[in-house]
Design a protein around this motif. Sequence first.
Motif, PDB file in Angstrom:
ATOM      1  N   THR A   1       0.866  -1.167   0.000  1.00  0.00           N
ATOM      2  CA  THR A   1       0.000   0.000   0.000  1.00  0.00           C
ATOM      3  C   THR A   1       0.904   1.219   0.000  1.00  0.00           C
ATOM      4  O   THR A   1       1.577   1.498   1.002  1.00  0.00           O
ATOM      5  N   LYS A   2       0.966   1.926  -1.127  1.00  0.00           N
ATOM      6  CA  LYS A   2       1.811   3.110  -1.214  1.00  0.00           C
ATOM      7  C   LYS A   2       1.106   4.272  -0.533  1.00  0.00           C
ATOM      8  O   LYS A   2      -0.023   4.610  -0.874  1.00  0.00           O
TER       9      LYS A   2
ATOM     10  N   SER B   1       5.716   2.986   1.985  1.00  0.00           N
ATOM     11  CA  SER B   1       4.664   2.017   1.654  1.00  0.00           C
ATOM     12  C   SER B   1       4.529   1.062   2.824  1.00  0.00           C
ATOM     13  O   SER B   1       5.485   0.841   3.579  1.00  0.00           O
TER      14      SER B   1
END
Length: 109
Positions: free
Chosen positions: A4-5, A11
């Motif tokens: 998940t950036k 991230s």
Amino acid sequence: MKLTKIDNNFSASPQISVEDLLDIKAAGFRSVICNRPDSEDGGAHPDHNLLESAAKEAGLKFAYLPVVPGQINDAQVAGFKLAIDKLPGPILGYCRLGIRSKVLYERAR
């Protein structure tokens, strides 16, 4: 591995393995932060010492900042902020699902 950036510097990820570290390095990350206590889930996941050693071999910096789910406090956020200010980015933070790492980063900003 599902990332998940959050932004260009950070991230979050669910639990990683030693085998993931070369992919993490190849993806451009320069540092890894473990937010999962070694004792969580009876220690069924890789110990942070093993991952830290493998990360260093891969040329990645590594920090261990364990946080119990649902118990993030101001001191842990301050420690996390210190780590992200000191470590070269981009940084990958991980825990069981990636949520604690994401919350710590958001609170540290």
